[in-house]
Design an enzyme around this catalytic site. Structure first.
Site, PDB file in Angstrom:
ATOM      1  N   THR A 164       7.980   0.505   1.948  1.00 59.70           N
ATOM      2  CA  THR A 164       9.152   1.384   1.868  1.00 59.70           C
ATOM      3  C   THR A 164       9.254   1.916   0.438  1.00 59.70           C
ATOM      4  O   THR A 164       8.765   2.997   0.148  1.00 59.70           O
ATOM      5  CB  THR A 164      10.440   0.643   2.282  1.00 59.70           C
ATOM      6  OG1 THR A 164      10.533  -0.591   1.566  1.00 59.70           O
ATOM      7  CG2 THR A 164      10.444   0.359   3.779  1.00 59.70           C
ATOM      8  N   LYS A 187       5.318  -6.528   1.819  1.00 59.26           N
ATOM      9  CA  LYS A 187       6.043  -5.409   1.255  1.00 59.26           C
ATOM     10  C   LYS A 187       7.282  -5.951   0.575  1.00 59.26           C
ATOM     11  O   LYS A 187       7.823  -7.004   0.942  1.00 59.26           O
ATOM     12  CB  LYS A 187       6.412  -4.368   2.309  1.00 59.26           C
ATOM     13  CG  LYS A 187       7.362  -4.803   3.401  1.00 59.26           C
ATOM     14  CD  LYS A 187       8.847  -4.792   3.048  1.00 59.26           C
ATOM     15  CE  LYS A 187       9.307  -3.446   2.531  1.00 59.26           C
ATOM     16  NZ  LYS A 187      10.781  -3.544   2.163  1.00 59.26           N
ATOM     17  N   THR A 214      14.389  -8.346   0.311  1.00 57.60           N
ATOM     18  CA  THR A 214      13.852  -7.424   1.306  1.00 57.60           C
ATOM     19  C   THR A 214      12.365  -7.564   1.237  1.00 57.60           C
ATOM     20  O   THR A 214      11.702  -6.833   0.549  1.00 57.60           O
ATOM     21  CB  THR A 214      14.220  -5.975   1.027  1.00 57.60           C
ATOM     22  OG1 THR A 214      15.584  -5.819   1.217  1.00 57.60           O
ATOM     23  CG2 THR A 214      13.555  -5.047   2.013  1.00 57.60           C
TER      24      THR A 214
END
Length: 364
Positions: A156, A182, A193
């Site tokens: 992302t 990620k 995240t």
């Protein structure tokens, strides 16, 4: 670790693993970066996983926790661009729809496919696009050489693909371990995240895998921070398909495997450095004072109690990020221990409504 050798490759390097990825415009991009990926094992896998400690977890995490109880799986479907978080019962059903379609296409039984999402919070998952993606990938695009494309698809805010592979000498033979990850922002204890997928062709008991993974996560991924935020979607998976025929048997073997997962923190260290502004050192990012979410939440609760309010408007002035705003509301939920029924607004003008009569949904 003298019995460890770094090799070329990533998540599909161990025997029996393939992957594929396609662009479906979940989030429109001019470069058409892939946004749906599938990781698949030819053989049944023993599996282990660790998830976010955030009480306000995303729909895929809720689903995957249930799947993990069986200790066996064969595949993972991952999408970027939409986190399927703060989406209520519909979000869980959407994640289940993706799981069932992947199982159907792969010829698998129920609860054999994990589902993961990362991206924008508070918007319904575009299920049709994700389904379109997995139908394009399965079976035509599943290939050993597509592991790097899968690592690209899950990115992302990351600026590079994060992947690595190793050979590890165990007591009865050599196994391969691969990984992709990620995560560059919202990296904060615990896990942040961050989506991480570790594969191995070693044979192992699910309970042993879970112990190894949990111990390694506590010493590695739960110890790093970039911006003070903890996400709703954090997940790390360890899949072992036994294709090498070499079993993790002795305590020395188990320690070696746990140490390897611990060593894989280097994947995320690359992400931390890349997340820093060009003019800032990593140490400055780690020490940066986070937004006082808990204090803001307590202030909101005080006003709710003082004025008997069930609805209020909160204005965020200055350069508050969306993640900080969302985190504040999550903190309110946890401190209230009440069901927040309806949440609506924008980055600068937000409202919360509590009560049993409001519709059962959360919107951002």
């Amino acid at each position: 670790m003298s019995n460890l050798k770094k090799i070329e490759g990533g998540v599909t390097t161990p025997q029996g693993f393939t992957a594929g990825a396609v662009y479906t415009a979940i989030k429109k991009r001019e470069n058409k970066k892939p946004d749906v990926a599938v990781l698949y094992s030819d053989l049944p896998c023993s599996c282990a996983a660790c998830f976010t400690t955030n009480k306000f977890c995303a729909a895929p995490v809720i689903l995957d926790r249930e799947i993990l109880k069986k200790g066996k799986a064969r595949a993972v479907v991952i999408n970027s661009g939409n986190a399927n978080a703060a989406t209520g019962k519909q979000g869980i059903e959407d994640a289940r729809t993706v799981e069932r379609e992947a199982e159907k296409l792969l010829g698998l039984g129920e609860d054999e496919v994990f589902v993961c999402s990362t991206g924008v919070i508070g918007q319904r998952l575009p299920v049709d696009k994700v389904l379109q993606g997995i139908r394009e990938i399965i079976p035509g695009k599943l290939a050993k050489e597509n592991g790097s494309e899968a690592a690209y698809a899950i990115m992302t805010t990351d600026t590079v693909r994060k992947e690595c592979a190793y050979e590890l000498q165990l007591s009865t033979g050599t196994v391969k371990i691969g990984a992709m990850a990620k995560g560059s922002g919202m990296i904060h204890p615990n896990m942040a995240t961050m989506l991480v997928y570790v594969t191995t062709d070693a044979k192992a008991d699910p309970a042993d895998l879970q112990k190894m993974l949990s111990a390694a996560v506590d010493k590695s991924f739960n110890m790093c921070t970039v911006d003070g935020d903890t996400s709703t979607n954090d997940s790390i998976f360890l899949l072992a398909n036994g294709a090498s025929g070499v079993e993790i048997k002795t305590e020395e073997d188990k320690k070696a495997m746990a140490d390897l997962v611990l060593a894989m923190q280097t994947i995320m260290e690359r992400g931390e450095k890349l997340a820093a502004p060009p003019s800032a050192a990593l140490s400055e990012i780690v020490r940066r004072e986070p937004y006082p979410v808990k204090g803001k939440a307590e202030e909101i609760l005080h006003r709710l109690k003082e004025f008997g309010m069930t609805r209020f408007k909160l204005l965020f002035r200055g350069s508050r990020s969306r993640s900080e705003i969302v985190a504040t509301f999550i903190a309110v939920l946890e401190l209230c221990r009440e069901k927040v029924i309806h949440l609506a607004g924008s980055d600068t003008d937000c409202t919360v409504e509590c009560g049993d009569d409001a519709p059962d949904r959360i919107n951002l």
